[in-house]
Enzyme design. Sequence first.
Site: not given
Length: 156
Positions: A47-49
């Site tokens: 959820n934060d690539v």
Amino acid sequence: MEFPEPCESLLDFILRDPELDETTARVIMRQAVLAVQHCIEHGVFHNDVHAQNFLVKTNTLELKLIDFGCGQLLSADGYERKIYRGLLDYCPPEVLTESRFHAVPTNVWALGVLLYEMMNACSPTKRPTLEQMLQHEWIRNDLEKFRRSSGDSLDQ
């Protein structure tokens, strides 16, 4: 808590070498995709690539995905848009236009942005002019064939 030496964030690596060659980008991109795939296969949505959440071991180009603080357990039903925690620059359109989004398409979008960031230094001074864009082979390709078949002129 692992911090391989010598290493830096992928963002710093890109900024230090804005003319990243395609082979290096391919090596890094393959590892990024494999890291994200590994997470999905183990039921985790990062959820934060983005480039700051990868570390590059500079002497081997080994990549590590870090910072799972925004991570979620994988959900086949997707996620409400308010749960998206990634950078806005990496945000897929469906997070803004739909009530729900899914992990895999979101990761694919983020990886695409990452590849773009690696291959394009995003320097406004290096952007082509509109005239240069119109003269580019990709835009001009098959233009004559289209004109003959449609009878239209698109040079305006």
